[in-house]
Design an enzyme around this catalytic site. Sequence first.
Site, PDB file in Angstrom:
ATOM      1  N   ASP A  12       0.825  -1.260  -0.154  1.00 55.63           N
ATOM      2  CA  ASP A  12      -0.063   0.017   0.051  1.00 55.63           C
ATOM      3  C   ASP A  12       0.710   1.237  -0.046  1.00 55.63           C
ATOM      4  O   ASP A  12       0.389   2.414   0.521  1.00 55.63           O
ATOM      5  CB  ASP A  12      -0.851   0.034   1.164  1.00 55.63           C
ATOM      6  CG  ASP A  12      -2.044  -1.185   1.173  1.00 55.63           C
ATOM      7  OD1 ASP A  12      -2.223  -1.464   0.272  1.00 55.63           O
ATOM      8  OD2 ASP A  12      -2.061  -1.721   2.299  1.00 55.63           O
ATOM      9  N   LYS A  15       2.140   2.375  -5.119  1.00 59.33           N
ATOM     10  CA  LYS A  15       2.941   1.833  -6.440  1.00 59.33           C
ATOM     11  C   LYS A  15       1.832   2.168  -7.468  1.00 59.33           C
ATOM     12  O   LYS A  15       2.632   2.655  -8.420  1.00 59.33           O
ATOM     13  CB  LYS A  15       3.052   0.313  -6.266  1.00 59.33           C
ATOM     14  CG  LYS A  15       4.213   0.130  -5.102  1.00 59.33           C
ATOM     15  CD  LYS A  15       4.184  -1.487  -4.971  1.00 59.33           C
ATOM     16  CE  LYS A  15       3.116  -2.309  -4.602  1.00 59.33           C
ATOM     17  NZ  LYS A  15       2.719  -2.009  -3.005  1.00 59.33           N
ATOM     18  N   GLY A  39      -4.228  -4.113  -4.280  1.00 62.24           N
ATOM     19  CA  GLY A  39      -5.312  -2.808  -4.893  1.00 62.24           C
ATOM     20  C   GLY A  39      -4.559  -1.713  -5.089  1.00 62.24           C
ATOM     21  O   GLY A  39      -3.840  -0.758  -4.259  1.00 62.24           O
ATOM     22  N   HIS A  40      -4.304  -1.307  -6.517  1.00 61.44           N
ATOM     23  CA  HIS A  40      -3.449  -0.244  -7.016  1.00 61.44           C
ATOM     24  C   HIS A  40      -4.483   0.835  -7.310  1.00 61.44           C
ATOM     25  O   HIS A  40      -5.274   0.858  -8.404  1.00 61.44           O
ATOM     26  CB  HIS A  40      -2.614  -0.471  -8.002  1.00 61.44           C
ATOM     27  CG  HIS A  40      -1.796  -1.565  -7.562  1.00 61.44           C
ATOM     28  ND1 HIS A  40      -0.655  -2.163  -8.428  1.00 61.44           N
ATOM     29  CD2 HIS A  40      -1.076  -1.715  -6.531  1.00 61.44           C
ATOM     30  CE1 HIS A  40       0.279  -3.184  -7.845  1.00 61.44           C
ATOM     31  NE2 HIS A  40      -0.264  -2.708  -6.499  1.00 61.44           N
ATOM     32  N   GLN A 222       2.151  -5.952  -3.505  1.00 59.82           N
ATOM     33  CA  GLN A 222       2.448  -5.858  -1.790  1.00 59.82           C
ATOM     34  C   GLN A 222       3.667  -5.122  -1.649  1.00 59.82           C
ATOM     35  O   GLN A 222       3.972  -4.303  -2.051  1.00 59.82           O
ATOM     36  CB  GLN A 222       2.512  -7.352  -1.368  1.00 59.82           C
ATOM     37  CG  GLN A 222       1.138  -8.048  -1.208  1.00 59.82           C
ATOM     38  CD  GLN A 222       0.428  -8.832  -2.652  1.00 59.82           C
ATOM     39  OE1 GLN A 222       1.397  -9.369  -3.338  1.00 59.82           O
ATOM     40  NE2 GLN A 222      -0.346  -8.443  -3.259  1.00 59.82           N
TER      41      GLN A 222
HETATM   42  P1  IMP Z   1      -2.734 -12.641   1.311  1.00 59.14           P
HETATM   43  O1  IMP Z   1      -2.044 -12.051   0.489  1.00 59.14           O
HETATM   44  O2  IMP Z   1      -4.330 -12.389   0.960  1.00 59.14           O
HETATM   45  O3  IMP Z   1      -2.600 -14.211   1.662  1.00 59.14           O
HETATM   46  O4  IMP Z   1      -2.425 -11.966   2.634  1.00 59.14           O
HETATM   47  C1  IMP Z   1      -1.456 -12.137   3.203  1.00 59.14           C
HETATM   48  C2  IMP Z   1      -0.834 -10.688   4.132  1.00 59.14           C
HETATM   49  O5  IMP Z   1      -0.682  -9.949   2.927  1.00 59.14           O
HETATM   50  C3  IMP Z   1      -2.132  -9.935   4.915  1.00 59.14           C
HETATM   51  O6  IMP Z   1      -1.443  -9.322   6.216  1.00 59.14           O
HETATM   52  C4  IMP Z   1      -2.662  -9.086   3.908  1.00 59.14           C
HETATM   53  O7  IMP Z   1      -3.218  -7.859   4.604  1.00 59.14           O
HETATM   54  C5  IMP Z   1      -1.281  -8.657   3.285  1.00 59.14           C
HETATM   55  N1  IMP Z   1      -1.583  -8.104   1.995  1.00 59.14           N
HETATM   56  C6  IMP Z   1      -1.845  -8.817   0.643  1.00 59.14           C
HETATM   57  N2  IMP Z   1      -2.078  -8.055  -0.448  1.00 59.14           N
HETATM   58  C7  IMP Z   1      -1.866  -6.750   0.161  1.00 59.14           C
HETATM   59  C8  IMP Z   1      -1.861  -5.632  -0.531  1.00 59.14           C
HETATM   60  O8  IMP Z   1      -1.921  -5.423  -1.566  1.00 59.14           O
HETATM   61  N3  IMP Z   1      -1.328  -4.381   0.456  1.00 59.14           N
HETATM   62  C9  IMP Z   1      -1.284  -4.767   1.570  1.00 59.14           C
HETATM   63  N4  IMP Z   1      -1.144  -5.969   2.476  1.00 59.14           N
HETATM   64  C10 IMP Z   1      -1.448  -6.979   1.550  1.00 59.14           C
END
Ligand code: IMP
Length: 428
Positions: A12, A15, A39-40, A222
């Site tokens: 977040d 990017k 989520g961009h 991420q």
């Molecule tokens: P997952 O990717 O859904 O398995 O989540 C694993 C961890 O990564 C959790 O703490 C999510 O909140 C975090 N996470 C996954 N995608 C994002 C993102 O795009 N931005 C911020 N945190 C993310």
Amino acid sequence: MNLCVLGAQWGDEGKGKIVDLLTPRFSLVARYQGGHNAGHTVYVKGRKFVLHLIPSGILHPGVVCIIGNGVVVDPTALFAEFDELIGMGVDVAGRLFISDKAHVILPYHRELDVLAEARRGEQKIGTTSRGIGPAYEDKIGRRGIRMGDLADASADGPLSIAVQHNVDARNRLVGNSDMKWQEVLADLRRAWVRLRPLVIDTSLHLHQAITAGSAVMFEGAQGTLLDIDHGTYPYVTSSNATAGGAATGLGVGPGVIGNVLGVAKAYTTRVGGGPLPTELLGEMGERLRETGMEYGASTGRPRRCGWFDAVAVRYAARVNGLHSIAITKLDVLDGINELEICTAYRCGNQTLTEMPSDLAQLSLCEPLYETVPGWSEPTKGVVEFDRLPENARRYIRRLEETSGVPASIISTGSDRDHTILRPEFSPF
Ligand code: IMP
């Protein structure tokens, strides 16, 4: 020169805006990991676009977008995004390609994700419930279904056997459940009709484009501290968000990656569980969340907020080989009297200047802060470094010094134009 843009914190970082801003310099934008957990958010002329799976380069006519083999793709989520873009007048035809080796997220992955989190109880990771982890588990377990596998139309061929096997395994795992493999297979066959023109050997496509002289931007999702190998394991996502992931997640040699730009907020946020050493639980945390609109673009969850953590960004500089950083959301700090920068951690009687690998140790770390004066004048929309208030310039310089990387871009607002470019540090 090719460029890799990735998150230097816990995701977040903004990017989407940086990728969108730099896209006109590139012919192709290629995503290398993650899925629709990302989520961009991009604002173009006041219009808001939230992209989850499709690279934000799609908003620029003529730019080709690639979803690489390292990405996990949920066809339903892909079509929803695709249709939304078309509905908003974006011409996507012939500009999006998906690797035939990208793994498919299936309904049972989503269910297993939710189930695994429920079973973790207090220790839950706080996943996005999109099925990302279970899809990567199937990939590493060598039982996953890839985009190219969907071409198999035979009644008793490898696709149908794999779907049957995986759904049966999932039903055993969940207990008293009767997901029908025939229905899952029928959905995949329907999805394939639409996917077929998009699915190609993207490694070859990239290779041919690069050989012909096209410039590519590699887009990470991420962030470094959420990387499966280098993040705060197990509170991480299931893929390599770091620069190395661009090579494996797209089938290109590391030598073509070129420059690496890390994106970091002027403070820190994290969504989900796991340690966040500079987290602010009181009024200041609330202020950052409200001013910075720190709510998940994918899930709407409130983000945890804290001061800038230079230990984390220094670490990101090391594991990614960052050439420079883009500092985003500077304007969110406008009007705060004093700012803190975490330069090291205190852990018991030890002072740590490097990020510890051990989660238990990291959880006990207290941030050691350097206090710097804030500024009262607005920075929103400022486009020249010299036009920033003096204390804002000093703050940026301290972020550069403490994290060890120059800031080539400073973002002062959500719009494309709200940006300071510093060509003297720019590798592109
Ligand atoms: P997952 O990717 O859904 O398995 O989540 C694993 C961890 O990564 C959790 O703490 C999510 O909140 C975090 N996470 C996954 N995608 C994002 C993102 O795009 N931005 C911020 N945190 C993310």
